[in-house]
Design an enzyme around this catalytic site. Structure first.
Site, mmCIF file in Angstrom:
data_model
loop_
_atom_site.group_PDB
_atom_site.id
_atom_site.type_symbol
_atom_site.label_atom_id
_atom_site.label_comp_id
_atom_site.label_asym_id
_atom_site.label_seq_id
_atom_site.Cartn_x
_atom_site.Cartn_y
_atom_site.Cartn_z
ATOM 1 N N LYS A 4 0.791 -1.235 -0.022
ATOM 2 C CA LYS A 4 0.076 0.121 -0.007
ATOM 3 C C LYS A 4 0.861 1.356 -0.004
ATOM 4 O O LYS A 4 1.726 1.213 0.634
ATOM 5 C CB LYS A 4 -1.056 -0.094 1.346
ATOM 6 C CG LYS A 4 -1.764 0.985 1.330
ATOM 7 C CD LYS A 4 -2.762 0.969 2.572
ATOM 8 C CE LYS A 4 -3.944 1.883 2.633
ATOM 9 N NZ LYS A 4 -4.840 1.628 3.956
ATOM 10 N N SER A 59 -9.827 1.599 2.998
ATOM 11 C CA SER A 59 -8.843 2.385 2.114
ATOM 12 C C SER A 59 -7.649 1.455 1.272
ATOM 13 O O SER A 59 -7.277 2.017 0.225
ATOM 14 C CB SER A 59 -8.249 3.398 2.973
ATOM 15 O OG SER A 59 -7.406 2.977 3.664
ATOM 16 N N SER A 73 -9.866 -0.714 6.952
ATOM 17 C CA SER A 73 -9.321 -0.581 5.572
ATOM 18 C C SER A 73 -8.592 -1.917 5.120
ATOM 19 O O SER A 73 -8.269 -1.648 4.008
ATOM 20 C CB SER A 73 -8.365 0.812 5.716
ATOM 21 O OG SER A 73 -9.158 1.831 5.815
#
Lengths: 498, 482
Positions: B75, B150, B174
């Site tokens: 990420k 997210s 997330s």
């Protein structure tokens, strides 16, 4: 304390100090960069003190130790559970735009510091305890260098040096117990003595290691409520603290007397004009939006850890002053001068431990040794070749009558430069005192015989000629004749010969 | 889709080289990225270079770890030295970290092959990856839908077969929510189990890094590699890290599982509810004793979260001011203009909304009513969980009340977006481990997730329940057709 204004109302000042003191750790409070002063800009930095994305602070355990020791030395209660908070404000020298500080649970609270107010005229000293509200740990900010102006406003560009960002600080807040400029300056000096004794800070005001902000208001004597408070910054000597306060007291009293209103503001001490100048007016209190620092856990000091640190505390300046006066019989003045510096006090104590009488040791250290150190400012007392044992030996030679005081002063420079045994040196230099009454008597006879004119003058009433004869005896013996004995015998001969 | 263990076997038996595995991943990225858009930066050269090193080790007869040669996605809010780390924000558009985050360093040390940095909601603030300043990521099961957020990029990348496993971060759901939306496994470990050093902070007291994978076993392997005490993170826990694969047992005899009553009410999609009910029956048939558990304060989680997280975020994001790194507007006349315009132009709407909320809730006069109160609620939620874990080994509930929604459906309505995290947020507030495993599909063919929650540092229970369930079902064997 009253001031010398001609006004009918008598005023007193109410003064509190906020002192920021840089701790002399090798590395920063939350990151591994060096804290050394004076390096080229932005060379003592790392991602953490620069507040780069994703980095985390880790508390330097030395900082906690130093803060706790300072708290203990200031007679504070050490919090068994304390924490860090974020103090938020935007400024380019603050990399994260928040400062990691302590808000509602500081590491130390409720202490006191004893100041000694020495009166030169009377030679006496009075003591006063000043309350310490709190002591907390925090990180320092960086430094701005402005182009085209000395302030941010009006500059065409500004550069930031983050070397100082993350240098550990303790902030020490006093109670509003101070009443005069002298008291405030004495408080700041005592604070510096303490942190230096502890070895937790160099207390260097010029390099900004010790920074004092003053909060001051005045009120008519006898009233309980405080007047409007003004903050003064930018004093970089103890003398400046005293003068800034004295100026500000007069300014505030005059303002009140002429019906002016004191505004709550921050003023700067201007060294060149010896005045305080308004910097900014405070409109309400700033909202720093404090909240607990989630990146650092709570600070817990165990009682074992606390007792270990307590046991490591040295005897503090006020304790030494007290002991020197009550146990060693020194004057307030000598006690104060000797304890001003821990190394000096320790040198003195070692000299006494080596057998020298306290008063004599104090005299030699505060006079001849101090003069020598003043003349050789690069030297510290610990650098002297003359060891405390040597000094005690030298004093012992005087006490025993082996050498005269003058003789001791003759050999002192050599001892200071090269060290070595004073006994051997005075022997080698032929300075062993002449204390044989017959020999001195014979020398006096020679001197009197050689100076009939001076003897005539003495007899005609010019009694100070006695000094001349003593001088002649000293000249003949290279200062070795025992002066007390010489005077005695001379006086006897001069009167009996009449 | 090949598991870590299968790939490892292929490598040690020299059936395939690490370079071939990396090339396969990179080719897959090339073919599906135009539809999915999981990655912000693909680091092909670096990946091949890393793979070559693993091949050299194998050729030299050296032993390699399980993760050596395994393609992973990271990420883009975890700092990677020399590789851009943008947090999907304009304000960090050109930011290249001069340091490596602890998790990625651990992966490098384990020989994992980093194929790229994945898309996310800007600064991890969002539930659909739609707040990214750069691109939308789409759900591999239906590219008109969001992958969740997210960590949408990391979830979509694994679901689409662009990498074997990936790392996400989970502040309020997330990892688990996009895992549920994308039909894969996603775990948020106990707060403090994985170092946050180098993870760009959103809400420091809630953020936690965790794995995405196609199987519970892969999650157990990856978790073992990234977990552990880090002296650079003061909130990291100093605990022994077990071999998590030892907890992967096919039955649940002797385990007691609680079903959180409060999660089966209003707002729960009927199909999601039914799938989760069926899953619970399956847990029972695997030998677990199932009981109903009440967590009465569970529903206050969102309210507390949307005060605590923005409060911390407002301070964490204050450093992006144009002074030191990242974007700075070029022509400001003074400091204030530089600050305000850099931040106005550098941050997107959702990030600004949260900075404003957090600034407000920490302001003098509001602190007690908001921040302090929210912290008290947090303590109550923790107490509910503590009480529950005195009775059971694990708790289960839906991961998300719905399946993945259409792109654009909720982006205009922040509140409805916030409600998506209803069932994941309380787990962050209590600092507990939680994992989402696939447990079915709705009529539209979108995946449904079962959330398994454990007590503090009881990843063993979470993994065991997830693994036993996974072995008894075949949801995880299905792949999206791209």
């Amino acid at each position: 304390m009253t001031t010398a204004t001609p006004a009918k109302t008598q005023y007193e000042a109410v003064i509190g100090l906020e002192t920021h003191c840089q701790l002399s750790t090798e590395t920063k409070i939350f990151s591994p960069s060096s804290t050394a002063f004076g390096a080229p800009p932005n060379t003592h930095i790392d991602p953490i003190c620069m507040g780069m994305p994703g980095v985390l602070p880790v508390l330097n355990q030395k900082v906690l130790e130093y803060a706790v020791k300072a708290g203990l030395a200031l007679n504070c209660q050490i919090a068994p559970y304390s924490k860090f908070d974020r103090k938020q404000y935007f400024y380019p020298d603050l990399p994260k735009n928040y400062q990691i500080s302590q808000y509602d649970l500081p590491i130390a609270e409720h202490g006191w510091l004893e100041i000694e107010l020495y009166d030169k005229a009377s030679g006496s000293a009075t003591r006063k305890r000043i309350g310490i509200t709190r002591l907390h740990m925090e990180e320092d900010a960086g430094k701005l260098v402005h182009g085209g102006s000395d302030r941010l406003a009006g500059s065409s560009y500004s550069l930031v040096d983050y070397n100082r960002a993350g240098v550990p600080l303790i902030e020490i807040v006093s109670e509003p117990d101070l009443r005069t400029g002298q008291e405030a300056a004495e408080y700041a000096q005592e604070l510096r003595r303490i942190v230096r004794y502890l070895g937790v800070s160099d207390g260097n005001m010029q390099e900004g290691s010790l920074r004092c902000d003053v909060n001051i208001s005045v009120r008519p004597v006898g009233t309980e409520t405080f007047g409007t408070k003004v903050e003064i910054k930018n004093m970089n000597s103890f003398n400046a603290i005293q003068r800034a306060i004295e100026y500000e007291i007069d300014r505030q009293i005059e303002a009140i007397e002429t019906g002016e209103k004191i505004v709550q503001e921050t003023r700067l001490w201007d060294e060149s004009s010896q005045r305080t100048i308004s910097m900014r007016v405070k409109e309400g209190s700033s909202d720093y939006r404090y909240f607990p620092e989630p990146d650092l856990g709570p600070i817990q000091v165990s009682s074992e850890q606390l007792s270990t640190w307590k046991a490591e505390l040295p005897e503090l300046p006020y304790q030494k002053r007290e002991r020197y006066e009550s146990e060693l019989g020194l004057s307030a003045y000598d006690a104060r001068v000797l304890t001003d510096d821990r190394a000096k006090a320790e040198y003195f104590e070692a000299t006494v431990a080596a057998g020298a009488p306290a008063k004599q040791a104090a005299n030699w250290i505060t006079q001849d040794l101090s003069a020598y150190l003043n003349a050789n400012s690069e030297l510290a007392i610990t650098d002297l070749k003359l060891t405390p044992a040597n000094l005690a030996e030298l004093i012992g030679l005087i006490e025993a009558g082996t050498i005269s005081n003058a003789g001791a002063k003759t050999v002192l420079p050599k001892l200071l430069e090269s060290g070595g045994s004073p006994t051997k040196l005075v022997e080698a230099e032929g300075l062993i005192q002449l204390s044989d009454a017959d020999a001195i008597g014979a020398l006096i006879d020679e001197v009197l015989a050689a100076h009939p004119k001076e003897l005539e003058q003495f007899r005609a009433g010019k009694t100070k000629m006695q000094g001349f004869f003593v001088g002649q005896v000293m000249k003949k013996t290279n200062g070795r004749a025992d002066p007390k004995l010489t005077n005695q015998i001379l006086a006897h001969k001069l009167t009996s010969a009449e | 889709m090949t598991s870590i263990r299968a790939l490892h076997q292929q490598l040690v038996k020299k059936e395939r080289s690490a370079v071939e595995i990396a090339q396969e991943a990179l080719e897959r990225i090339q073919s599906v990225e135009p539809k999915v858009h999981s990655f912000l930066h693909v680091t092909a050269e670096k990946a091949l270079e890393q793979a070559k090193q693993i091949d050299a080790k194998i050729a030299a007869g050296e032993a390699i770890g399980l993760l050596a040669g395994i393609p992973v996605g990271i990420k883009d809010n975890m700092c990677t030295q020399g590789i851009p780390t943008t947090c999907a924000s304009r304000i960090l558009q050109n930011f290249v970290p001069p340091y490596e985050s602890t998790v990625t360093q651990k992966l490098l040390d384990a020989g994992a092959v980093t194929v790229g940095k994945t898309n996310l909601d800007e600064f991890a603030m969002g539930g659909s990856t739609e707040t990214s300043a750069y691109q939308l990521t789409y759900n591999p099961w239906d590219v008109s839908r969001v992958p969740g957020g997210s960590s949408g990029g990391s979830a979509a990348a694994v679901a689409a077969g662009e990498c074997t496993v990936s790392l996400g971060s989970d502040t309020g759901g997330s990892i688990r929510q996009p895992a549920s939306f994308c039909g894969i496994v996603g775990m948020k470990p106990t707060y403090g189990l994985v170092s946050r050093y180098g993870l760009v902070a959103f809400a420091s007291s809630l953020d936690q890094i965790g794995p995405f994978s196609r199987s519970v076993e892969d999650t157990a392997i990856l978790l073992g590699a990234i977990a552990g005490h880090d002296p650079k993170d003061s909130t990291s826990l100093n605990v022994e890290i077990p071999d998590y694969t030892q907890f992967l047992k096919p039955d649940l005899k002797g385990k007691k599982i609680g079903v959180i009553k409060e999660t089966f009410g209003e707002g729960l999609d009927v199909e999601v509810g039914a799938a989760v009910e069926t899953a619970i029956q399956q847990l029972q048939s695997l030998g677990a004793e199932v009981v109903e558990i009440s967590c009465p304060r569970f529903r206050y989680g969102i309210a507390a979260y949307y005060i605590i997280a923005p409060s911390e975020a407002s301070a964490n994001l204050a450093r992006y001011d144009g002074v030191k790194y990242g974007a700075r507007i070029p022509d400001a006349d003074n400091l204030m203009e530089m600050y305000t315009r850099t931040r106005a132009e550098g941050f997107g709407a959702e990030v600004k909304r949260r900075i404003m909320i957090g600034t407000y809730t920490l302001s003098a006069g509001y602190y007690d009513a908001y921040y302090l109160k929210a912290q008290k609620v947090r303590t109550l939620i923790k107490q509910d969980f503590e009480a529950a874990f005195k009775q059971v080994d694990a708790l289960v509930c839906p991961t998300v009340p719905t399946t993945a929604f259409k792109a654009g459906d909720k982006s205009a309505d922040p509140l409805s977006m916030y409600l998506v995290d209803l069932m994941t947020i309380p787990v962050n507030l209590a600092g507990l481990p939680g994992m989402s495993v696939p447990c079915g599909f709705d009529a539209a063919g979108m995946p449904i997730g079962l959330q398994i929650i454990g007590g503090v540092l009881r990843e063993d229970n979470v993994l065991q329940v997830g693994y036993a369930y996974e072995q008894a079902t075949d949801w995880h064997t299905r792949s999206p057709k791209l």
